[in-house]
Enzyme design. Structure first.
Site, mmCIF file in Angstrom:
data_model
loop_
_atom_site.group_PDB
_atom_site.id
_atom_site.type_symbol
_atom_site.label_atom_id
_atom_site.label_comp_id
_atom_site.label_asym_id
_atom_site.label_seq_id
_atom_site.Cartn_x
_atom_site.Cartn_y
_atom_site.Cartn_z
ATOM 1 N N ARG A 172 0.859 -1.190 0.000
ATOM 2 C CA ARG A 172 0.000 0.000 0.000
ATOM 3 C C ARG A 172 0.891 1.234 0.000
ATOM 4 N NH1 ARG A 172 -1.749 -0.833 6.137
ATOM 5 N NH2 ARG A 172 -0.759 0.967 7.129
ATOM 6 N N GLU A 291 -8.721 -2.465 4.881
ATOM 7 C CA GLU A 291 -7.880 -3.629 4.627
ATOM 8 C C GLU A 291 -8.747 -4.877 4.432
ATOM 9 O OE1 GLU A 291 -4.788 -3.695 4.046
ATOM 10 O OE2 GLU A 291 -3.761 -2.055 5.073
#
Length: 491
Positions: A172, A291
């Protein structure tokens, strides 16, 4: 691969989906990449662990009118259906784990090509006075509390300072400034993290390219993890086997590294040694992004700084993104998980596990269902050995459900039927407490229970829903007559 169409880039994959009814929706209405785009997609096809309501196995989407980004499009959900992934790879959805596992043991190494590449049709150097990542990259902010715009499908490619061996992984990355990204490298879990740590020890930056918008084979195989792909194993070689042709790399324009030639976008830069970034330094929300377990991850205070040197891209580029809790993440993470588990079990217990499904409820990481076969009395107990091997093959795995060969592991109702008719809690649960698992599980925290000593430690659990071998005759499913049923449907 799909033998009707060679899928060697994102645009070909989208063209194949465009020709298949119900697999792709193209949107011309303006959409704001700040929370709105993901908010729309959440209803249309996200699936996975996304907050309900959401459509499971919905279509992919392309947004062609992105607010603040004329000429660019954003694609999301390309891999958010197991059946769709299987179609792109030219196999049945039940065979994906086996197919990718075979590719992992028969790799085809990437090659470097000279000359021009699609990813370098347009070049923006950070030395240009108007260079601005916020303007150049239509990265979505997935929820209103995200730390900022996130790159979620960037193929990060770097080379170890000592060995010269290269690797690709997905991390990420959040846009933090005009020429700065934060990149989250979970300690001890990914190869590029080890490369960055070694470069820091040497007091030097780590050159890195981030390729966005590549073909599905690269995206799925980039998610392999140790022990299947140890440090020094280039996952692009598995993609090469899957697409039956080497992945082509191109030298970057501003750093001494290579990028994936077929990418829509490439970000070139360097991870700066010894500099850490507070992920939400601009938003101050305390959160990073949603997430895969379905919760907003906390913002990290230990992200690395990626200083950007250049951005190159296609003309009229297509940004590709995914949201963490979606079915797209399940497939990208889960198919390599299945391949890793099947590969390890087949070496130790050949023929005893027929298939594996990294279940969507675990985000492709936390839960696996194993389809086991017992043919002689000495097979009793081997199903539990298989579960232990699964935990070894994929350390982030938390739960394993064992079922017999007559249970469809891809049908949750059938798995739960086995649990309700072939399982007793006091006899068929095996717990292994105090084992390192995954820090994004919010229950994996000392505050949840005193048995957990540190964040990321869990009690791994086996649910043995297989019939004892000596009792198999008492658990035979009702035997219906086998018929060619289509005669009655199309007669």
């Amino acid at each position: 691969m799909n033998h009707r169409t060679e899928i060697l880039d994102l645009r070909t994959a989208l063209a194949v989906l465009r020709e298949t009814p119900g697999q792709l929706i193209e949107i011309s209405v303006e959409v704001d990449p700040a929370a709105e785009l993901s908010g729309v997609y959440r209803y249309v096809g996200a699936g996975g662990t996304v907050m309900r309501p959401t459509q499971v196995d919905g279509p992919a989407m392309i947004f062609h009118n992105i607010k603040g980004h004329p000429g660019a499009s954003v694609a999301i959900g390309v891999l958010a259906s197991r059946a769709r992934v299987a179609s792109l790879f030219g196999c049945k959805k039940e065979e994906l784990g086996h197919l990718v596992q075979r590719c992992a043991v028969n790799p085809i190494q990437p090659v470097v090509v000279a000359g021009s590449a699609p990813c370098q049709e347009v070049v923006h150097l950070a030395t240009d006075p108007d260079f601005d990542l916020y303007r150049l990259i239509p990265a979505p902010t997935n929820t209103p509390v995200d730390a900022g715009p996130y790159i979620t499908l960037g193929m990060c490619y770097a080379t170890h300072p000592d060995t010269g061996l290269s690797d690709v992984t997905i991390h990420r990355m959040c846009i933090q400034g005009k020429d700065e990204l934060s990149i989250f490298l979970q300690p001890g879990s990914r190869h590029i993290g080890a490369m960055a740590e070694r470069a820091t020890e040497l007091g030097q930056p780590l050159p890195i390219s981030v390729s966005i918008g590549v073909d599905p084979a690269i995206e799925v195989t980039s998610c392999f993890e140790p022990p299947t792909t140890p440090l020094g194993f280039n996952e692009l070689s598995i993609a090469g086997a899957l697409r039956e042709r080497p992945v082509e790399l191109i030298p970057c324009v501003s750093i001494r590294e290579k990028a994936i030639a077929n990418a829509e976008y490439v970000i070139e830069g360097e991870i700066i040694p010894g500099v850490k970034v507070v992920e939400d330094q601009n938003s101050h929300t305390g959160f990073a992004m949603p997430e895969f377990p379905g919760y907003n991850g906390p913002a990290s205070h230990e992200c690395w700084l990626l200083k950007v040197k250049a951005v190159t891209h296609h003309r009229n580029p297509i940004m590709q993104t995914c949201i963490g809790p979606s079915e797209e993440h399940v497939n990208m993470a889960g198919i390599p998980t299945e391949a890793s588990i099947l590969g390890m079990i087949d070496k130790a217990l050949p023929g005893k596990v027929l298939n594996c499904y990294a279940h969507r409820a675990g985000g492709g990481k936390y839960m696996a269902v194993l389809q086991c076969r017992k043919t002689v009395h000495t097979d009793e107990g081997k199903q539990r050995q298989a579960a232990l091997l699964a935990f070894s093959a994929f350390p982030e795995l938390k739960h394993v459900i064992l079922v017999d060969e007559d249970v469809d592991i891809f049908d949750t109702n059938d798995v739960l039927w086995a649990m309700n008719t072939r399982f007793q809690g006091d006899a068929d649960i095996v717990t292994i407490p105090g084992v390192r698992c995954h820090p994004l599980d919010p229950s994996s925290n000392p505050a949840y229970t005193g048995s957990i000593r540190d964040i990321g430690i869990s009690c791994k659990t086996i649910f043995d829903c297989t019939v004892p071998f000596e009792m198999k005759d008492r658990f035979r499913r009702a035997p219906f007559l086998e018929v060619d049923y289509e005669r009655w449907l199309h007669g």
